[in-house]
Scaffold this motif. Structure first.
Motif, short mmCIF file in Angstrom:
data_model
loop_
_atom_site.label_atom_id
_atom_site.label_comp_id
_atom_site.label_asym_id
_atom_site.label_seq_id
_atom_site.Cartn_x
_atom_site.Cartn_y
_atom_site.Cartn_z
N ALA A 51 0.80 -1.23 0.00
CA ALA A 51 0.00 0.00 0.00
C ALA A 51 0.83 1.28 0.00
N ASN A 52 2.05 1.24 0.53
CA ASN A 52 2.90 2.44 0.59
C ASN A 52 4.33 2.03 0.98
N GLY A 53 5.23 2.99 0.95
CA GLY A 53 6.63 2.70 1.25
C GLY A 53 6.86 2.38 2.72
N SER A 54 6.09 3.00 3.59
CA SER A 54 6.23 2.71 5.02
C SER A 54 5.91 1.25 5.30
N ASP A 55 4.84 0.76 4.70
CA ASP A 55 4.46 -0.64 4.88
C ASP A 55 5.48 -1.57 4.20
N ALA A 56 6.07 -1.14 3.12
CA ALA A 56 7.09 -1.97 2.45
C ALA A 56 8.21 -2.28 3.45
N LEU A 57 8.67 -1.25 4.16
CA LEU A 57 9.73 -1.43 5.16
C LEU A 57 9.24 -2.29 6.33
N PHE A 58 8.05 -1.95 6.81
CA PHE A 58 7.47 -2.68 7.95
C PHE A 58 7.31 -4.16 7.62
N PHE A 85 19.00 10.45 10.05
CA PHE A 85 18.75 11.52 9.09
C PHE A 85 17.95 10.97 7.91
N SER A 86 16.66 10.74 8.19
CA SER A 86 15.75 10.18 7.19
C SER A 86 14.34 10.62 7.53
N PHE A 87 13.40 10.22 6.68
CA PHE A 87 11.99 10.40 7.00
C PHE A 87 11.64 9.39 8.10
N ILE A 88 10.70 9.75 8.95
CA ILE A 88 10.41 8.93 10.13
C ILE A 88 9.98 7.50 9.81
N ALA A 89 9.43 7.29 8.61
CA ALA A 89 8.95 5.94 8.25
C ALA A 89 10.05 4.89 8.39
N THR A 90 11.30 5.27 8.17
CA THR A 90 12.41 4.32 8.26
C THR A 90 12.49 3.74 9.68
N ALA A 91 12.45 4.61 10.66
CA ALA A 91 12.55 4.15 12.06
C ALA A 91 11.25 3.52 12.53
N ALA A 98 14.89 2.29 -0.26
CA ALA A 98 15.17 2.88 -1.57
C ALA A 98 14.04 3.81 -2.01
N ALA A 99 13.31 4.35 -1.03
CA ALA A 99 12.14 5.18 -1.32
C ALA A 99 12.48 6.41 -2.17
N GLN A 100 13.76 6.83 -2.11
CA GLN A 100 14.15 8.03 -2.87
C GLN A 100 15.11 7.68 -4.01
N ALA A 101 15.20 6.41 -4.34
CA ALA A 101 16.32 6.02 -5.22
C ALA A 101 15.96 5.06 -6.36
N THR A 157 5.51 12.45 -4.83
CA THR A 157 6.69 13.28 -5.13
C THR A 157 7.92 12.46 -5.52
N LYS A 158 7.82 11.14 -5.49
CA LYS A 158 9.01 10.31 -5.73
C LYS A 158 9.40 10.29 -7.23
N ASN A 159 10.60 9.77 -7.51
CA ASN A 159 11.05 9.72 -8.92
C ASN A 159 10.11 8.87 -9.77
N HIS A 184 14.84 18.90 3.94
CA HIS A 184 14.74 17.46 4.17
C HIS A 184 15.97 17.01 4.95
N TYR A 185 15.97 16.96 6.27
CA TYR A 185 14.87 17.11 7.19
C TYR A 185 15.31 18.04 8.29
N PRO A 186 14.42 18.84 8.85
CA PRO A 186 14.85 19.87 9.81
C PRO A 186 15.26 19.33 11.19
C1 LIG Z 1 13.34 7.61 2.96
C2 LIG Z 1 11.87 7.28 3.00
N1 LIG Z 1 11.46 6.15 3.59
C3 LIG Z 1 10.16 5.80 3.64
C4 LIG Z 1 9.19 6.60 3.09
C5 LIG Z 1 7.76 6.21 3.27
O1 LIG Z 1 7.05 6.05 2.11
P1 LIG Z 1 5.47 6.28 2.06
O2 LIG Z 1 5.23 7.75 2.19
O3 LIG Z 1 5.08 5.75 0.72
O4 LIG Z 1 4.86 5.51 3.16
C6 LIG Z 1 9.57 7.79 2.43
C7 LIG Z 1 8.64 8.68 1.74
O5 LIG Z 1 7.67 9.19 2.06
C8 LIG Z 1 10.94 8.15 2.41
O6 LIG Z 1 11.35 9.28 1.83
#
Ligand SMILES: Cc1ncc(COP(=O)(O)O)c(C=O)c1O
Length: 367
Positions: free
Chosen positions: A57-64, A83-89, A157-160, A184-186, A309-311
């Motif tokens: 469904a989304n990148g956050s779930d892909a990692l989870f 130093f990433s978007f919170i979804a990683t952690a 690899a959400a940004q790559a 907003t991704k590539n 990205h990111y404050p």
């Molecule tokens: C580095 C990184 N990881 C994970 C995500 C999570 O992806 P999503 O927003 O699709 O859940 C994003 C993007 O939003 C991201 O930039």
């Protein structure tokens, strides 16, 4: 205003192809995990150079789900970058495991392998490198650390999409690769979507099971899972866009080259540099300056948007207060968060506008 990214441009350019793809799904009436999903999974796996993929469904779930499929849970530690978007952690803590942060490298802003090595314990089960801004993390060094220790490498690899490291594509470099197709991704959907890829088809099939309530056949649930499926409309749109991804990434690289040329002699700026053997896809073009806030205001006054990205690094976010990591824990990430500024970059941006942005940046530092 020159925006940081223009989310309408791709549809304007691909309208007939995208309308036809959407209409096909609507006519077919198979909206979740339909034919378009299977086709996209095959095509995206081939694009990355792996054997298997499962849309989610989304990148956050892909990692989870990747971590869950690897059996990571309570009592385990997973090392990643602050130093990433919170979804990683979140992917780590949502599984009941502990996020362990390691500082980043000053030059690349990606995980510093020496810092990772210093954070290893008996409990370390995985490392999540993030290919930040489209530039690959130092995968060889991380592989050296994880080898012989049964530590999995889960790539964020959400940004790559399409980035390369020693000729191999992001997502295909570790044990499992996770992507987001956030608008907003590539490579982007018209909504939320994500994918897990790997050469380990058993692992990918486990993700597929977990992403659909552990269901093997209708109402037969082998295990407890979640509802995180790729839908067919998003897959159909992604299939159309995937055909253009190489050209779009190439265009981003051309625009980045112009920025690099135009800003080369601004001594107060740190510019993004490719590490030898790496091919960035410039998801962001992120510069660093001690005078970030003033530069940002100057650009805005001149009709140019920018983004940060990111404050605040993850260890200092209120959400991770329970980890009790104080300011000073990861000095490079903290300093970087105070200095980064992302300039407009997207394939449809004109060279004229890139030169205009660069000129306004130069003007700021010459006064
Ligand atoms: C580095 C990184 N990881 C994970 C995500 C999570 O992806 P999503 O927003 O699709 O859940 C994003 C993007 O939003 C991201 O930039």
């Amino acid at each position: 205003m020159i925006p940081v990214v223009d989310l309408r441009a791709q549809y304007q350019n691909l309208k007939s192809e995208m309308d036809a793809a959407i209409e096909e799904v609507l006519r077919e009436g198979s909206f979740i995990r339909g034919q378009a999903c299977q086709r996209f999974e095959t095509e995206f796996a081939a694009f990355c150079g792996v054997s298997s993929a499962c849309g989610v469904a989304n990148g956050s779930d892909a990692l989870f789900l990747a971590l869950k499929a690897l059996g990571i849970g309570p009592g385990d530690e997973v090392i990643t970058t602050p130093f990433s978007f919170i979804a990683t952690a979140e992917a780590i803590s949502r599984n009941g495991a502990r996020p362990v942060f390691a500082d980043i490298d000053e030059k690349t802003m990606n995980l510093d392998p020496r810092a990772v090595a210093s954070r290893l314990t008996e409990k370390t089960k995985a490392i999540i490198p993030v290919h930040l801004y489209g530039h690959p993390a130092p995968m060889e060094d991380l592989a050296r650390i994880s080898r012989d220790r049964k530590i999995e490498i889960v790539e964020d690899a959400a940004q790559a999409h399409g980035a390369e490291y020693q000729g191999k594509r992001a997502g295909a470099l570790g044990d499992v690769g996770c992507f987001s197709f956030y608008p907003t991704k590539n490579l982007s959907a018209a909504g939320d979507a994500g994918i897990v890829i790997s050469n380990d088809s058993t692992l990918v099939e486990r993700v597929r099971l977990l992403a659909n309530h552990g269901e093997r056949s209708r109402y037969e649930h082998l295990l407890e899972g979640v509802s995180s499926r790729l839908d067919s409309l998003q897959a159909a749109i992604l299939r159309v866009k995937l055909r253009h991804l190489n050209a779009w990434n190439e265009r981003r690289r051309q625009l980045a080259t112009i920025y690099l040329q135009e800003l080369e002699d601004v001594s107060e700026l740190r510019l993004p540099r490719e590490t030898p053997g790496c091919r960035s896809v410039y998801h962001q073009f992120t510069i660093r300056t001690k005078r970030r806030e003033a530069l940002r205001r100057h650009l805005e006054t001149n009709g140019i948007a920018s983004a940060i990205h990111y404050p605040l690094p993850l260890h200092l976010q209120p959400a991770y207060a329970s980890l009790a990591l104080e300011k000073g824990s990861f000095p490079v990430a903290e300093r970087t968060a105070e200095e980064v500024l992302s300039l407009p970059i997207y394939p449809e941006l004109s060279e004229h506008d890139v030169r205009q942005v660069a000129k306004k940046v130069r003007d700021f530092f010459s006064t």
